[in-house]
Design a protein around this motif. Structure first.
Motif: not given
Length: 442
Positions: A376-400
């Motif tokens: 997919p075009i937007h499947d970049t694995g950006s570090k922003l997703y990692t940082f946000l999931s670190f701050l809000l792991p409760v939301l990061g897990l379902p987002a994964s």
């Protein structure tokens, strides 16, 4: 007077070959035709049958590619077309006229002029003791294709410019050029003769990757401007697919499949063709590592009773096989379902699959890897997703899990990584907080 005699001689020589080749049922002009050609080296018990009963047509203005592994007979056929290798059986026709075997001297010269060759090794195919001017002009001298010295110089300089070199290069020697430049000289030497058919014997295999596209674009340029027809000999299917109109596959001297380029890649019916396609590298190290190779096993064919032949199964698609195999090939082609030649395996269960047997899809393929080739075009694995999931792991897990469901595998991995790090940090903070409370109470 001398000039008139010269023109008369050229006109007489041009009449040795017809102006146009025969027209097939689909209205295409057949420029070159191989009919049941055998090529043998050696005699008696030491005879080696390098090409067996080869038959195919090349139409005017197209690029016909002949592919196969080393030693399969590709170059042998190319050298037979330019009359270097004699045919032990069958015949080669150019514009409907037989050019294999013994020819008159005048017809032989006319065939040489109309069929030129670009060799694989540009260093070995150029005379190191001759200047570039003489190398490119040699054919003009031999066939008297210029009116005077000024006309010859003009033709040579124009050709040098067309292949991307400069007129001042004419006074230099081949060893003074790079590999790509030497190949351009070889192309200029062939094209200055204004041939109708060019046999290109792996013209880019000895070149750097960055130079290959330039040489291919140069060949296509001449084809577009001069209606040149190519017999392109190669072993790299990834390149052949994008430059060819039709492709012939050869295996140990047998032509096993002939079809249009996209037809062949969508329906590689012969198992050897499928094995060649599966060997095309994937530009992704992880996918390439887990790719399942199809290995061609000749023992899957039983030709002890029913002998094989190259037959049309429809859609101008020719396949080599006996009656039972051809019936199965027709059934697969008529179904209209493209064949999958590249399979990505589960990393935990990588193994080699043999063509001719049913693949164990349950243990080899996973649902996620089924779509891994289409990133997919937007499947970049950006570090922003990692940082946000670190701050809000409760939301990061379902987002994964959501990203994984929609095949955004890199984004899913980034969110999962951040969520795990976030939960680990919160756990460590909680443990430290509990320890501090316990110490305070004591």
């Amino acid at each position: 007077m001398a000039k008139t005699e010269k023109n008369t001689k050229n006109e007489r020589r041009s009449k040795l070959l017809p102006e146009h080749g025969p027209i097939d049922a689909q209205g295409r002009e057949v420029l070159l035709s191989l009919k049941n050609v055998d090529i043998t080296f050696g005699k008696g018990d030491n005879a080696v049958r390098a090409v067996k009963n080869a038959s195919f047509d090349i139409y005017k203005g197209e690029t016909f590619s002949l592919v196969g592994e080393s030693g399969s007979g590709k170059t042998t056929i190319g050298r037979a077309v330019i009359r270097v290798n004699p045919c032990a059986a069958g015949e080669i026709q150019y514009k409907g006229k037989k050019i294999s075997g013994k020819l008159s001297r005048a017809l032989d010269k006319e065939v040489i002029r109309n069929i030129q060759m670009i060799f694989q090794d540009p260093a070995a195919s150029l005379n190191e003791r001759a200047t570039v001017d003489y190398i490119v002009s040699e054919g003009l001298y031999n066939f008297h294709l210029f009116e005077n010295e000024a006309d010859r110089v003009a033709k040579v300089e124009k050709m040098m410019e067309e292949v991307g070199l400069l007129p001042e290069h004419l006074t230099r020697y081949p060893h003074e050029f790079s590999g790509g430049q030497r190949q351009r000289i070889g192309i200029a030497r062939a094209m200055v003769m204004e041939p109708e058919l060019v046999v290109a014997d792996e013209p880019i295999s000895a070149l750097d990757v960055s130079i290959r596209a330039q040489v291919l674009n140069l060949l296509k340029k001449f084809q577009k401007e001069r209606q040149v027809t190519y017999l392109f000999i190669a072993h790299d299917l990834s390149i052949v697919r994008f430059i060819s109109d039709r492709i012939g596959v050869i295996y140990k001297g047998d032509i096993v499949e002939v079809a249009e380029a996209e037809e062949l890649f969508n329906y590689p019916l012969h198992p050897y063709t499928r094995s060649l396609i599966s060997a095309i590298p994937i530009p992704d190290p992880k996918l390439e590592k887990n790719k399942v190779l199809f290995t061609y096993d000749p023992t899957v064919h039983d030709y002890s009773v029913n002998k094989p032949q190259l037959a049309d199964i429809g859609n101008d698609h020719y396949v080599f096989g006996n009656e039972e195999e051809l019936a199965e090939y027709r059934r697969i082609r008529e179904s209209g379902v493209p064949l999958k030649s590249i399979t990505i395996a589960d990393p935990s269960d990588v193994k080699t699959e043999t063509v001719g047997t049913e693949p164990d899809t349950e243990s080899v393929e996973t649902e996620s890897n089924e779509f891994a080739l289409v990133n997919p075009i937007h499947d970049t694995g950006s570090k922003l997703y990692t940082f946000l999931s670190f701050l809000l792991p409760v939301l990061g897990l379902p987002a994964s899990f959501i990203f994984k469901h929609y095949k955004h595998l890199k984004n899913a991995k980034a969110c999962l990584k951040g969520a795990i790090a976030g939960f680990s940090t919160l756990g460590a903070i909680l443990v430290i907080f509990l320890l501090l409370i316990l110490i305070a109470l004591i």
